[in-house]
Write a protein that holds these residues in place. Structure first.
Motif, PDB file in Angstrom:
ATOM      1  N   THR A  21       0.846  -1.200   0.000  1.00  0.00           N
ATOM      2  CA  THR A  21       0.000   0.000   0.000  1.00  0.00           C
ATOM      3  C   THR A  21       0.875   1.240   0.000  1.00  0.00           C
ATOM      4  OG1 THR A  21      -1.755  -1.139   1.211  1.00  0.00           O
ATOM      5  CG2 THR A  21      -1.812   1.267   1.213  1.00  0.00           C
ATOM      6  N   GLY A  22       0.782   2.013  -1.072  1.00  0.00           N
ATOM      7  CA  GLY A  22       1.547   3.253  -1.151  1.00  0.00           C
ATOM      8  C   GLY A  22       0.882   4.358  -0.345  1.00  0.00           C
ATOM      9  N   THR A  23       1.650   5.372  -0.011  1.00  0.00           N
ATOM     10  CA  THR A  23       1.141   6.478   0.809  1.00  0.00           C
ATOM     11  C   THR A  23       1.307   7.809   0.081  1.00  0.00           C
ATOM     12  OG1 THR A  23       1.685   5.326   2.868  1.00  0.00           O
ATOM     13  CG2 THR A  23       1.341   7.702   3.004  1.00  0.00           C
ATOM     14  N   ILE A  24       0.226   8.548   0.004  1.00  0.00           N
ATOM     15  CA  ILE A  24       0.248   9.928  -0.492  1.00  0.00           C
ATOM     16  C   ILE A  24       0.043  10.839   0.713  1.00  0.00           C
ATOM     17  CG2 ILE A  24      -0.877  11.645  -1.959  1.00  0.00           C
ATOM     18  CD1 ILE A  24       0.456   9.564  -3.606  1.00  0.00           C
ATOM     19  N   THR A  25       0.899  11.837   0.875  1.00  0.00           N
ATOM     20  CA  THR A  25       0.766  12.763   2.005  1.00  0.00           C
ATOM     21  C   THR A  25       0.451  14.165   1.498  1.00  0.00           C
ATOM     22  OG1 THR A  25       3.153  13.188   2.023  1.00  0.00           O
ATOM     23  CG2 THR A  25       2.349  11.439   3.450  1.00  0.00           C
ATOM     24  N   LEU A  26      -0.480  14.793   2.163  1.00  0.00           N
ATOM     25  CA  LEU A  26      -0.822  16.193   1.906  1.00  0.00           C
ATOM     26  C   LEU A  26      -0.656  16.953   3.213  1.00  0.00           C
ATOM     27  CD1 LEU A  26      -4.066  16.068  -0.285  1.00  0.00           C
ATOM     28  CD2 LEU A  26      -1.930  17.150  -0.918  1.00  0.00           C
ATOM     29  N   THR A  27       0.234  17.919   3.248  1.00  0.00           N
ATOM     30  CA  THR A  27       0.471  18.675   4.472  1.00  0.00           C
ATOM     31  C   THR A  27       0.408  20.165   4.196  1.00  0.00           C
ATOM     32  OG1 THR A  27       2.879  18.733   4.175  1.00  0.00           O
ATOM     33  CG2 THR A  27       1.977  16.836   5.339  1.00  0.00           C
TER      34      THR A  27
END
Length: 657
Positions: free
Chosen positions: A404-410
């Motif tokens: 499972t890949g992770t996309i981060t929005l900060t």
């Protein structure tokens, strides 16, 4: 009464309800399921159904009724919302958006979509419901099957004052079964005068015991804190004998009803145009205050002590007022981030990838105008990250990663700016492939380029390293448009990447477009404003540092680089007088950077730094190349705001680049 004047409020609240439903359904799908989440989804659907029925939007009412029925089974513990049911509910939310948009704008209904959604919901409802596994969920399905429900409903005056209609509640109760109604007169014996602001009516009601208790509670959900309410079963052994209004509220609808009441008590809807008009007036006040300050500089401080003290206080109050009014237009970044969970889910499913979205800093506030304009670049970057940044599950397993890949929005504040970052833990950018593509396209590449210089190449128009294009987008395709749109907001974008570990794109934006920190410069008799966020340095060049190339194009040597030199007087068509006659010494160069390019602006004098209120020149006059707006100075003169991006695109500078 013309109820169409309430349409705008209904559509706005319905959109908010659909957003709440979508967020709740995505939470259920990701395993973050609890009873309150299902209650929130149910009540949003219930509220939309009630409003649609009031305004006669039959298609919306019918679809939300099916939604409500399915959700009520989940609330009462008679059904578990599995992946199939959640998918159908999400489809129904999409169809509802279209229906509401059609009702709002008078467009035709998407009959095919509506039929598909209704058919899917009816198929789920007609199938065998999957029972809930836990005892707690099963208990929420309590009925009074061994006897009738007895309800005493005594409205408070505030219920009528808030626009609620008891008749609507009675009709809703009657839709669940045969309703027995006894109307009670609460006036005291000997009563002779009636106060129009008091409530004197009450009702004793009965409903069949087969009606779920939750359905009764839901009918009173929005008025539970504005009435005296008793709900009891005819036989005490069937259910607890008496449930007070407070208990019913706490058990089922109180959290939302309380929050709804609190929200309405502490907030008010105001049209954006009114807020903008208020901000414009405050801007005029700031300008007037600056004029007064400038005119008072020559007054005798002793003879005019009281006046000058008042002007100082006025300046302080004006600054506080300006900050407060600007805060009205500030919205949390969550307004932009909230659309991505659904988008990430749909794209991941479409591409056969497993993706987890992680967000932080959603409460960080940004100007509404900036948020609206940053959404499209963010959508493009997130799509790129999923499509070409993250690997397929089998590739990730082979590389020793979680499938499972992770996309981060900060989002976070940094000084007077906000930093938004979009990151992924995918394959990262391929340095060698980018350099090969750059060579194929004859792009200029510095000798022994750093990683940052290589990553910057993907912003070249049409640049892409994708071996095959998809209907989404290749990493790099359209990145020039992303940078251009961000630069138009006064922002900057940069990339950090590590092969095999992923990439992060960082966007730096001003908090607002209405006020700019600027450097005022003199060019002849005119004053211009250069936004501080693009200024790198200012210097006084030697004559030997200025060269002429390609005819009349001039460049300035700044250490080891040669930068295009722009004479602002010539650029804006001002009369070019001798510097001695104008009272100026040697010219000054202000080095700025925009769209990844640096250039030097030749000016006569640096006057100072201060905040300026931006006026839209295009709306009040017309678009002028090299000018992004205007402001009014303390002495009443108009000063143009320099658009370095527009200057950098002029044909004359292309020869010097």
């Amino acid at each position: 009464m013309d109820i169409t004047r309430f349409h705008a409020a209904f559509f706005e609240e319905s959109r908010e309800g659909l957003d709440a439903m979508e967020s709740g359904l995505l939470a259920l799908e990701s395993g973050r399921s609890d009873a309150e989440t299902i209650n929130v989804i149910f009540r949003a659907a219930h509220s939309i159904k009630g409003g649609a029925a009031t305004f006669g939007f039959t298609a919306v009412t019918d679809l939300t009724h099916l939604l409500e029925t399915l959700l009520d089974e989940a609330r009462s513990g008679r059904r578990v919302l599995d992946a199939e049911a959640t998918g159908v509910l999400l489809l129904s939310v999409d169809v509802l958006r279209g229906l509401l948009a059609g009702c709002e704008h008078g467009d035709a209904i998407d009959q095919a979509g509506l039929t598909r959604a209704r058919s899917s919901l009816e198929q789920l409802l007609s199938g065998e419901a999957k029972p809930a596994a836990t005892h707690v969920e099963a208990e929420t399905a309590t009925t009074a099957a061994t006897g009738d429900w007895r309800i005493n409903f005594t409205p408070a005056a505030s219920l009528f004052m808030s626009g609620n209609d008891p008749l609507r509640i009675l009709r809703e109760l009657g839709s669940h079964g045969e309703l027995g109604v006894t109307c009670l007169d609460q006036r005291l014996p000997g009563f002779s005068e009636m106060d129009p602001y008091e409530a004197y009516l009450a009702w004793d009601l009965t409903l069949p015991g087969s009606v779920p208790r939750s359905a009764i509670d839901e009918s009173f959900a929005w008025v539970a804190d504005e009435c005296e309410l008793t709900i009891e079963a005819a036989r005490a052994e069937a259910v607890p004998a008496v449930v007070s209004a407070e208990a019913a509220t706490e058990a089922d609808a109180g959290a939302i009803a309380g929050r709804r009441a609190s929200d309405h008590d502490n907030s008010i809807r105001v049209a954006v145009a009114k807020v903008d008009a208020l901000i414009n007036l405050v801007g005029e006040l700031v300008i007037t205050q600056a004029m007064l300050r400038q005119r008072s500089e020559h007054l005798d401080p002793v003879a005019n002590e009281a006046l000058l003290s008042g002007l100082v206080q006025l300046e302080r109050n004006t600054r506080d007022l300006q900050e407060s009014v600007m805060g009205v237009r500030m919205l949390p970044v969550e307004f932009a981030f909230s659309r991505f969970p659904r988008m990430v889910r749909d794209l991941a499913s479409r591409l056969g990838k497993k993706v987890h979205l992680r967000t932080s800093g959603e409460a960080t506030e940004l100007d509404k105008g900036v948020i609206e304009k940053i959404v499209d670049p963010l959508v493009h970057l997130v799509r790129n990250a999923i499509d070409h940044g993250l690997e397929l599950p089998e590739e990730r397993r082979a590389a020793g990663k979680d499938e499972t890949g992770t996309i981060t929005l900060t989002a976070a504040h940094q000084g007077g700016h906000i930093i938004i970052e979009i990151g992924d833990d995918g394959r990262g950018l391929d340095r060698e492939r980018i350099l090969r593509k750059a060579a194929e396209r004859n792009l200029h590449v510095p000798e022994n380029p750093t990683d940052a210089q290589v990553w910057d190449l993907v912003f070249a128009p049409g640049f892409s390293t994708a071996e095959k294009l998809t209907d989404l987008s290749g990493r790099g395709v359209g990145m020039d448009v992303v940078r251009k749109n961000i630069a138009a907001l006064g922002g900057q974008v940069e990339i950090r990447s590590q092969s095999g570990a992923g990439s992060t794109i960082s966007i730096r934006l001003p908090l607002t477009l209405a006020i700019v920190d600027g450097m005022s410069v003199a060019v002849g008799d005119e004053v211009f404003i250069v936004p501080l966020n693009i200024v790198i340095e200012s210097l006084q060049p030697a004559t030997s540092d200025v060269r002429t190339i390609a005819g009349d194009a001039r460049v300035l040597r700044v250490r080891e680089d040669y930068l295009p030199l722009v004479n602002l007087a010539e650029q804006y068509g001002l009369p070019v007088a001798s510097r001695a006659d104008a009272g100026h010494g040697h010219p000054i160069a202000v080095v700025v950077e925009s769209d990844g390019r640096r250039l030097a602006l030749e000016v006569d004098e640096l006057l100072g730094q201060h905040q300026v209120v931006v006026k839209n020149l295009e709306a009040n006059y017309r678009r002028i190349p090299g000018v992004s707006g205007a402001t009014i100075l303390g002495d009443g003169r108009v000063a143009l705001i320099v658009d370095a991006s527009g200057l950098a695109q002029s044909p004359r500078l292309a020869a010097a680049a």
